[in-house]
Design an enzyme around this catalytic site. Structure first.
Site, mmCIF file in Angstrom:
data_model
loop_
_atom_site.group_PDB
_atom_site.id
_atom_site.type_symbol
_atom_site.label_atom_id
_atom_site.label_comp_id
_atom_site.label_asym_id
_atom_site.label_seq_id
_atom_site.Cartn_x
_atom_site.Cartn_y
_atom_site.Cartn_z
ATOM 1 N N ASP A 99 -10.494 10.833 -8.864
ATOM 2 C CA ASP A 99 -9.785 9.968 -7.926
ATOM 3 C C ASP A 99 -9.735 10.719 -6.603
ATOM 4 O OD1 ASP A 99 -7.869 8.120 -6.843
ATOM 5 O OD2 ASP A 99 -7.206 7.721 -8.896
ATOM 6 N N ASP A 201 -9.166 6.006 -3.337
ATOM 7 C CA ASP A 201 -7.862 5.369 -3.153
ATOM 8 C C ASP A 201 -7.805 4.600 -1.832
ATOM 9 O OD1 ASP A 201 -5.081 5.403 -4.362
ATOM 10 O OD2 ASP A 201 -4.598 6.146 -2.357
ATOM 11 N N GLU A 264 -11.147 1.388 -4.102
ATOM 12 C CA GLU A 264 -9.958 0.569 -4.424
ATOM 13 C C GLU A 264 -9.675 -0.341 -3.238
ATOM 14 O OE1 GLU A 264 -5.212 0.764 -5.465
ATOM 15 O OE2 GLU A 264 -6.071 2.051 -3.936
ATOM 16 N N HIS A 325 -2.783 1.579 -13.189
ATOM 17 C CA HIS A 325 -1.462 2.210 -13.196
ATOM 18 C C HIS A 325 -0.511 1.619 -12.155
ATOM 19 C CE1 HIS A 325 -3.821 3.945 -10.061
ATOM 20 N NE2 HIS A 325 -2.748 4.500 -9.538
ATOM 21 N N ASP A 326 -0.978 0.660 -11.366
ATOM 22 C CA ASP A 326 -0.131 0.040 -10.339
ATOM 23 C C ASP A 326 0.314 -1.366 -10.714
ATOM 24 O OD1 ASP A 326 -0.416 2.232 -8.616
ATOM 25 O OD2 ASP A 326 -2.294 1.446 -7.806
HETATM 26 C C1 NOJ Z 1 -3.098 3.324 -4.685
HETATM 27 C C2 NOJ Z 1 -2.772 4.077 -5.938
HETATM 28 O O1 NOJ Z 1 -3.414 3.462 -7.022
HETATM 29 C C3 NOJ Z 1 -1.277 4.096 -6.066
HETATM 30 O O2 NOJ Z 1 -0.835 4.563 -7.304
HETATM 31 C C4 NOJ Z 1 -0.727 4.926 -4.940
HETATM 32 O O3 NOJ Z 1 0.687 4.883 -4.961
HETATM 33 C C5 NOJ Z 1 -1.216 4.416 -3.577
HETATM 34 N N1 NOJ Z 1 -2.602 4.078 -3.578
HETATM 35 C C6 NOJ Z 1 -1.024 5.458 -2.521
HETATM 36 O O4 NOJ Z 1 -1.947 6.499 -2.713
#
Ligand code: NOJ
Length: 532
Positions: A99, A201, A264, A325-326
């Site tokens: 990542d 990210d 992402e 995970h979000d």
């Molecule tokens: C996306 C990530 O998946 C998330 O977990 C994170 O809080 C934010 N970007 C900031 O890096």
């Protein structure tokens, strides 16, 4: 690039390392834990693991606040531990994707400490510093993704710095060529070690409007939503210049053989596909989160898949993500029965599937008591249901205390049903969701039609979404019942023989006699068709 490149054919499995397997008893997963579970991943049959950030970090956002891009946080282990994961993964034919968090660093990163030390520091311009607005106060109306203004006042130097996320995550200034070079060198550090690619990210955030114009209000905003939704993010992200930066990043990966760049990106389809870049010079796989964001309805999903297939650029390879995970877990969103249909959808659509750890055992969501909340977003904007902890709880390996995740106190609570819902128990039960995932993965590996074959929409009705995948002479029909009652669909014209290869609810294989295919409630089927 051959049609069968690993990242086109293969399946990506996301590991949230804090929650995968803890070997040293601190209640937080670690790299040795990942090493010990590689046999499981090989048994499951996935092709690549993407590991969420493992770099040194104060953990304000659990690793998405990086203070050193070329190291390993002691919570997770050492560089040697990482090299072992890499070597052991490769020896099992598993690729390793890291990542990369380029939009922001930790406020403890030496670069930021330098940058904030004085206005004349050579690294001042590595971050985004602005004077107060003419009448005083924040430079513009940009909001942090975790709530509150995106600007933090620095008393010592009399300017604000910009942070799209926490104030502990200052945004880097990607318009500065020195930043680009430093960040690209950190990519090379890992590429030289042998990593097979990166998930990048918030890649669509890297460049902001050069004039820092105010974002326009969002007419659709409702007060129960996260504060970031008060404005449309017109000027704070998705700027045209970002594509040059991504193309340059891609060039760094091209210095090495066969590496993958995954971005992402949370954007509507027509904006998302721009991230393949001009002449496919951008991300190999701009993450497609549409299955996470779309209502679970056969027609809506059918329309979405057809739209996505329709807007992909020539040669752009599709991909599908069911969880991360979000986001709330798929099992929590659509229920256990439909989670099996979702598994079949994910693993039979055209495009690289990304699975989220624990979805394969049907994890749903874990209630987090207020005193156990960890997620900074939930802490900043409590009570709106934004918290990400319920989808980040420890992996459930067996029925022993703490599900075999840790000999210590887990950092987040375990699911109350872990004694029945775990890898050990479900792997013995041929009717379990875990065995279904494994069979789907195996089928996908054995039938090129499922991985690299064409996608063809099929007319169906009711709550059924059906499509064909074809490769050479092979034709596979996938029929998914999104409803809770039985359904029937006609088999395509001129089909002589049809044989069910896999059902999400019934066991075994069987021939379909008439020209009509019956689907049980919540059932998905994969059917081999032969003309005749
Ligand atoms: C996306 C990530 O998946 C998330 O977990 C994170 O809080 C934010 N970007 C900031 O890096």
């Amino acid at each position: 690039m051959p049609e069968t490149t690993w990242w086109k054919r293969g399946i990506v499995y996301q590991i949230y390392p804090r929650s995968f397997h803890d070997t040293n008893g601190d209640g937080i997963g670690d790299l040795q834990g990942i090493s010990q579970r590689l046999d499981y991943l090989q048994w499951l049959g996935v092709d690549a693991i993407w590991i969420s950030p493992i770099f040194p970090s104060p953990m304000a956002d659990f690793g998405y606040d990086v203070s050193d891009y070329c190291g390993i946080d002691p919570i997770f282990g050492t560089l040697d531990d990482f090299d072992r994961v890499l070597e052991q993964a490769h020896s099992r034919n598993l690729k390793v994707i890291l990542d990369f968090v380029p939009n922001h660093t930790s406020d403890q990163h030496p670069w930021f400490l330098e940058s904030r030390s004085s206005r004349t520091n050579p690294k001042r311009d590595w971050y985004i510093w602005r004077d107060p607005a003419p009448g005083g106060g924040v430079p513009n109306n940009w909001i942090s993704n975790f709530g509150g203004p995106a600007w933090e006042w620095d008393e010592a130097t009399g300017q604000y710095y910009y942070h799209a996320f926490l104030k502990e995550q200052p945004d880097l200034n990607w318009r500065n060529p020195e930043v680009r070079e430093a960040m690209f060198d950190s990519l090379r550090f890992w590429l030289r070690r042998g990593v097979d690619g990166f998930r990048v990210d918030v890649i669509w955030h890297l460049i902001k409007d050069a004039e820092f114009r105010n974002n326009p209000p969002n007419p659709g905003y409702q007060s129960h939503q996260a504060e970031i939704n008060r404005y449309l993010q017109v000027h704070s992200a998705d700027q045209p210049e970002v594509h040059d930066v991504i193309a340059a990043m891609r060039q760094v990966l091209e210095e090495y053989e066969d590496r993958v760049l995954i971005g992402e990106i949370y954007l509507p389809l027509e904006r998302l596909v721009a991230y393949y870049g001009k002449d496919l010079s951008g991300a190999h796989l701009p993450f497609n989160f549409q299955l996470i964001q779309t209502a679970w309805n056969a027609h809506v999903i059918e329309k979405l898949v057809n739209e996505y297939e329709g807007v992909l650029p020539d040669g752009g390879w599709p991909n599908w993500v069911l969880g991360n995970h979000d986001q709330p877990r798929i099992g929590a969103r659509i229920g256990k029965a439909q989670a099996r249909v979702a598994a079949m959808l994910l693993l039979t659509l055209r495009g690289t599937p990304t699975m989220y750890y624990g979805d394969e055992i049907g994890m749903t969501k874990v209630e987090i008591p207020p005193e156990s909340v960890q997620d900074p977003w939930e802490k900043n904007e409590p009570g709106l249901g934004l918290g990400r902890d319920p989808a980040r709880t420890p992996m459930q390996w067996d029925s022993s205390p703490n599900a075999g995740f840790t000999p210590g106190e887990p950092w987040l609570p375990l699911a109350p049903d872990f004694q029945t819902c775990n890898v050990e128990v479900l792997s013995q039960d041929s009717g379990s969701i875990l065995c279904l995932y494994r069979r789907l993965i195996d089928l996908r590996r054995r039938h090129l039609a499922l991985s690299i074959g064409q996608y063809l929409p099929v007319q169906s009705g009711g709550q059924v979404f059906a499509y064909e995948r074809r490769h050479g002479a092979e034709r596979l029909l996938i029929a998914l019942n999104f409803g809770h009652v039985s359904q029937a669909i006609d088999l395509p014209d001129r089909v002589g023989k049809a044989r069910v290869l896999l059902s999400t609810v019934r066991s075994g294989e069987w021939h379909v006699e008439a020209g009509c295919l019956d689907l049980a409630p919540d059932e998905g089927l994969i059917v081999a068709l032969e003309e005749g």
